[in-house]
Design an enzyme around this catalytic site. Structure first.
Site, PDB file in Angstrom:
ATOM      1  N   ASN A 144      10.941 -13.156  -6.754  1.00  0.00           N
ATOM      2  CA  ASN A 144      11.742 -12.274  -5.897  1.00  0.00           C
ATOM      3  C   ASN A 144      12.904 -13.054  -5.283  1.00  0.00           C
ATOM      4  O   ASN A 144      13.067 -14.243  -5.560  1.00  0.00           O
ATOM      5  CB  ASN A 144      10.860 -11.634  -4.821  1.00  0.00           C
ATOM      6  CG  ASN A 144      10.192 -12.681  -3.960  1.00  0.00           C
ATOM      7  OD1 ASN A 144      10.847 -13.417  -3.231  1.00  0.00           O
ATOM      8  ND2 ASN A 144       8.866 -12.782  -4.063  1.00  0.00           N
TER       9      ASN A 144
ATOM     10  N   ASP B  71       2.728  -9.702  -4.949  1.00  0.00           N
ATOM     11  CA  ASP B  71       1.523  -8.883  -4.763  1.00  0.00           C
ATOM     12  C   ASP B  71       0.758  -8.717  -6.074  1.00  0.00           C
ATOM     13  O   ASP B  71      -0.418  -8.376  -6.071  1.00  0.00           O
ATOM     14  CB  ASP B  71       1.905  -7.506  -4.218  1.00  0.00           C
ATOM     15  CG  ASP B  71       2.458  -7.622  -2.807  1.00  0.00           C
ATOM     16  OD1 ASP B  71       1.933  -8.446  -2.032  1.00  0.00           O
ATOM     17  OD2 ASP B  71       3.426  -6.901  -2.488  1.00  0.00           O
TER      18      ASP B  71
ATOM     19  N   LYS C 215       5.370 -18.721 -25.899  1.00  0.00           N
ATOM     20  CA  LYS C 215       6.421 -17.752 -25.597  1.00  0.00           C
ATOM     21  C   LYS C 215       6.165 -16.437 -26.344  1.00  0.00           C
ATOM     22  O   LYS C 215       5.870 -16.458 -27.550  1.00  0.00           O
ATOM     23  CB  LYS C 215       7.762 -18.350 -26.021  1.00  0.00           C
ATOM     24  CG  LYS C 215       8.952 -17.581 -25.551  1.00  0.00           C
ATOM     25  CD  LYS C 215      10.246 -18.270 -25.990  1.00  0.00           C
ATOM     26  CE  LYS C 215      11.418 -17.372 -25.664  1.00  0.00           C
ATOM     27  NZ  LYS C 215      12.597 -17.696 -26.440  1.00  0.00           N
TER      28      LYS C 215
ATOM     29  N   ASP D 273      -4.243 -11.429  -0.691  1.00  0.00           N
ATOM     30  CA  ASP D 273      -3.360 -11.409   0.483  1.00  0.00           C
ATOM     31  C   ASP D 273      -3.689 -12.647   1.333  1.00  0.00           C
ATOM     32  O   ASP D 273      -4.739 -12.718   1.982  1.00  0.00           O
ATOM     33  CB  ASP D 273      -3.563 -10.118   1.286  1.00  0.00           C
ATOM     34  CG  ASP D 273      -2.502  -9.964   2.362  1.00  0.00           C
ATOM     35  OD1 ASP D 273      -2.250 -10.940   3.104  1.00  0.00           O
ATOM     36  OD2 ASP D 273      -1.914  -8.876   2.465  1.00  0.00           O
ATOM     37  N   ILE D 274      -2.786 -13.619   1.305  1.00  0.00           N
ATOM     38  CA  ILE D 274      -3.050 -14.908   1.971  1.00  0.00           C
ATOM     39  C   ILE D 274      -3.167 -14.717   3.485  1.00  0.00           C
ATOM     40  O   ILE D 274      -4.096 -15.216   4.120  1.00  0.00           O
ATOM     41  CB  ILE D 274      -1.931 -15.925   1.641  1.00  0.00           C
ATOM     42  CG1 ILE D 274      -1.825 -16.110   0.123  1.00  0.00           C
ATOM     43  CG2 ILE D 274      -2.186 -17.261   2.339  1.00  0.00           C
ATOM     44  CD1 ILE D 274      -0.625 -16.934  -0.332  1.00  0.00           C
TER      45      ILE D 274
ATOM     46  N   LYS E   2       1.221  -2.766   8.934  1.00  0.00           N
ATOM     47  CA  LYS E   2       0.817  -4.062   8.346  1.00  0.00           C
ATOM     48  C   LYS E   2       0.148  -4.946   9.385  1.00  0.00           C
ATOM     49  O   LYS E   2      -0.811  -5.656   9.088  1.00  0.00           O
ATOM     50  CB  LYS E   2       2.037  -4.802   7.795  1.00  0.00           C
ATOM     51  CG  LYS E   2       2.384  -4.417   6.377  1.00  0.00           C
ATOM     52  CD  LYS E   2       3.548  -5.207   5.846  1.00  0.00           C
ATOM     53  CE  LYS E   2       4.093  -4.480   4.630  1.00  0.00           C
ATOM     54  NZ  LYS E   2       5.353  -5.023   4.140  1.00  0.00           N
TER      55      LYS E   2
ATOM     56  N   LYS F  49      -3.607  -6.064   8.557  1.00  0.00           N
ATOM     57  CA  LYS F  49      -3.885  -7.493   8.344  1.00  0.00           C
ATOM     58  C   LYS F  49      -4.582  -8.102   9.561  1.00  0.00           C
ATOM     59  O   LYS F  49      -4.952  -9.278   9.531  1.00  0.00           O
ATOM     60  CB  LYS F  49      -2.586  -8.242   8.019  1.00  0.00           C
ATOM     61  CG  LYS F  49      -2.000  -7.815   6.668  1.00  0.00           C
ATOM     62  CD  LYS F  49      -0.667  -8.487   6.365  1.00  0.00           C
ATOM     63  CE  LYS F  49       0.079  -7.770   5.260  1.00  0.00           C
ATOM     64  NZ  LYS F  49       0.102  -8.460   3.978  1.00  0.00           N
TER      65      LYS F  49
HETATM   66  N1  CTP Z   1       1.509 -11.853   2.412  1.00  0.00           N
HETATM   67  C1  CTP Z   1       0.576 -12.788   2.026  1.00  0.00           C
HETATM   68  N2  CTP Z   1      -0.003 -12.715   0.805  1.00  0.00           N
HETATM   69  C2  CTP Z   1       0.298 -11.719  -0.043  1.00  0.00           C
HETATM   70  C3  CTP Z   1       1.265 -10.750   0.332  1.00  0.00           C
HETATM   71  C4  CTP Z   1       1.850 -10.848   1.574  1.00  0.00           C
HETATM   72  O1  CTP Z   1       0.299 -13.708   2.803  1.00  0.00           O
HETATM   73  N3  CTP Z   1      -0.283 -11.687  -1.231  1.00  0.00           N
HETATM   74  C5  CTP Z   1       2.091 -11.942   3.779  1.00  0.00           C
HETATM   75  C6  CTP Z   1       3.566 -12.275   3.833  1.00  0.00           C
HETATM   76  O2  CTP Z   1       3.769 -13.670   3.914  1.00  0.00           O
HETATM   77  C7  CTP Z   1       4.009 -11.553   5.102  1.00  0.00           C
HETATM   78  C8  CTP Z   1       3.100 -10.355   5.185  1.00  0.00           C
HETATM   79  O3  CTP Z   1       1.972 -10.672   4.379  1.00  0.00           O
HETATM   80  O4  CTP Z   1       3.776 -12.321   6.254  1.00  0.00           O
HETATM   81  C9  CTP Z   1       3.697  -9.063   4.703  1.00  0.00           C
HETATM   82  O5  CTP Z   1       4.260  -9.253   3.431  1.00  0.00           O
HETATM   83  P1  CTP Z   1       5.088  -8.075   2.719  1.00  0.00           P
HETATM   84  O6  CTP Z   1       5.503  -8.556   1.378  1.00  0.00           O
HETATM   85  O7  CTP Z   1       6.129  -7.551   3.645  1.00  0.00           O
HETATM   86  O8  CTP Z   1       4.004  -6.940   2.616  1.00  0.00           O
HETATM   87  P2  CTP Z   1       2.773  -6.741   1.700  1.00  0.00           P
HETATM   88  O9  CTP Z   1       1.542  -6.979   2.506  1.00  0.00           O
HETATM   89  O10 CTP Z   1       2.912  -7.539   0.446  1.00  0.00           O
HETATM   90  O11 CTP Z   1       2.867  -5.194   1.394  1.00  0.00           O
HETATM   91  P3  CTP Z   1       4.023  -4.382   0.561  1.00  0.00           P
HETATM   92  O12 CTP Z   1       4.525  -5.320  -0.497  1.00  0.00           O
HETATM   93  O13 CTP Z   1       3.312  -3.193   0.028  1.00  0.00           O
HETATM   94  O14 CTP Z   1       5.089  -4.006   1.562  1.00  0.00           O
END
Ligand code: CTP
Length: 397
Positions: free
Chosen positions: A210, A279, A289, A306-307, A337, A341
């Site tokens: 990203n 995600d 490849k 989700d860390i 969120k 979380k």
């Molecule tokens: N985060 C994480 N691990 C993941 C996804 C997200 O630790 N696998 C953490 C990000 O570092 C951030 C928060 O969760 O602090 C929200 O991340 P964001 O990308 O905005 O949201 P998501 O939880 O991934 O949800 P979505 O993509 O559906 O908006």
């Protein structure tokens, strides 16, 4: 100019070829809001003339202990009493030896001995001079005496040799000055930060990633190190330089980031989860490849862990600060969120405004309400987020 505009640095310049870099250092210090008073040894004036530093600092350059322009003839006392810090850059082996032994046989060394402010030195010399036992002994002595030694760096030297002894880069010297003059309110506190994107391999040459630049996480790391925190920065692939003094753990995938976080999270007081973690990752890893053909290609993806939620659910979870990057309904999604979380605070921002930019406009959301911050450079936003976190930590006590 920033809020440091009243702080003043006494910059001592010794006779080494790196003296030319000190002119640029003056500009960097001024950009950071410091007033600079230059002081040169006699040897330094053979490399760069005082006129250069006078023009840059708009102040008469001090070179002579018998300077008739100083009304009380005590330049060595006057100059240090007006300074918040004394910096000697470049510092030659000779001046370092004199400082270590407490000599005061010219204006610079006499001033250093008469100082009542922190002293920082940035050594610069040939690699053999640096490696000599005498120099190493003197440097140890300076450190024992509470003098901050910056560098030296390694690389090609003006003499044509390659090794350790180059003056540290002016940007790093200015950063260390900033830190030396910042109160160490986070000393002894361990902080964990994730930053940047993750990269999920499709095959050996392709990946899903990203647009995160890492700037927000790196700005938080810099601000916290300045305040004395012990910072571990777990970073996905970015193109920016890590803050000086950070413990940097470089990772690629969400899984690597999770593993690193779980390794370093113990004993940490605050976890700033700034990374834009993927995600989903490809369900199959291809060791070779993928070759193209005329057919459509469907990639099967599977969710990553989700860390942030994982850390927040630990028995001895640190204080967790999340970030929410949204394209729409920013506030609503961020609030959701935070609750899902199970974290005390989340920083909401517009993905389009935040990703990759130097500035950001965010809203801090905690259980007492929403606190919008005006658009500013990420380093300013970092300071404001930290101030808010400090308030919440104090409330918890
Ligand atoms: N985060 C994480 N691990 C993941 C996804 C997200 O630790 N696998 C953490 C990000 O570092 C951030 C928060 O969760 O602090 C929200 O991340 P964001 O990308 O905005 O949201 P998501 O939880 O991934 O949800 P979505 O993509 O559906 O908006």
């Amino acid at each position: 100019m920033n809020n440091k505009q009243n702080k003043s640095i006494l910059l001592g310049i010794c006779g080494g070829i790196a003296a030319y870099k000190s002119a640029y250092l003056v500009r960097l210090l001024q950009d950071r809001g410091y007033q600079v008073q230059a002081m040169m040894t006699e040897a330094a004036t053979h490399f760069v003339t005082p006129v250069t530093f006078q023009a840059l600092t708009n102040q008469v350059v001090l070179t002579d202990i018998w300077d008739p322009r100083i009304p009380n003839r005590m330049a060595h006392i006057e100059a240090t009493r007006q300074a918040d810090a004394m910096l000697i850059a470049p510092a030659t082996a000779n001046v370092i030896a004199k400082l270590a032994a407490g000599f005061a046989d010219d204006l610079l060394t006499t001033t250093a001995l008469a100082r009542n402010c922190p002293l920082l030195v940035a050594p610069a010399m040939n690699r053999e001079m640096w490696a000599q036992a005498a120099t190493q002994r003197n440097i140890k002595q300076l450190e024992q005496d509470g003098i901050i030694v910056i560098g030296p760096a390694s690389g090609s030297q003006a003499c044509g040799e390659i090794g350790e002894g180059r003056m540290e880069e002016p940007e790093i010297i200015a950063t260390v000055i900033d830190r030396a003059l910042t109160s160490k309110s986070w000393a002894g506190r361990q902080v964990l930060i994730t930053a940047g994107p993750t990269m999920e391999a499709i095959d050996p040459v392709r990946a899903i990633t990203n647009h995160s630049s890492g700037k927000m996480g790196y700005a938080l790391a810099e601000a916290l190190i300045k305040k004395g925190a012990d910072v571990t920065l777990i970073s996905g692939p970015v193109a920016i330089t890590p803050p000086y003094g950070v413990r940097l753990i470089s990772v690629m995938s969400a899984e690597e980031m999770l593993n690193a976080v779980m390794k370093y999270v113990t004993d940490c007081l605050v976890f700033f989860s700034v990374a834009a973690v993927a995600d989903y990752k490809p369900a199959t890893s291809h060791s070779q490849k993928i070759k193209k053909n005329t057919q459509d290609l469907t990639l099967e993806l599977m969710p990553t862990v989700d860390i942030l939620a994982t850390v927040a659910s630990l028995a001895h979870a640190p204080f967790c600060v999340g970030f929410a990057a949204e394209t729409n309904s920013v506030e609503d999604y961020a609030k959701q969120k935070r609750l899902i979380k199970n974290i005390p605070v989340i920083i909401a921002n517009h993905a389009q405004q935040a990703l990759g930019h130097d500035d950001n406009e965010v809203m801090i959301i905690d259980d007492s309400g929403q606190y919008p911050l005006v658009k500013a450079n990420k380093s300013v936003i970092a300071e404001q987020i930290i101030d808010h976190v400090v308030k919440l930590l104090n409330r918890k006590k």
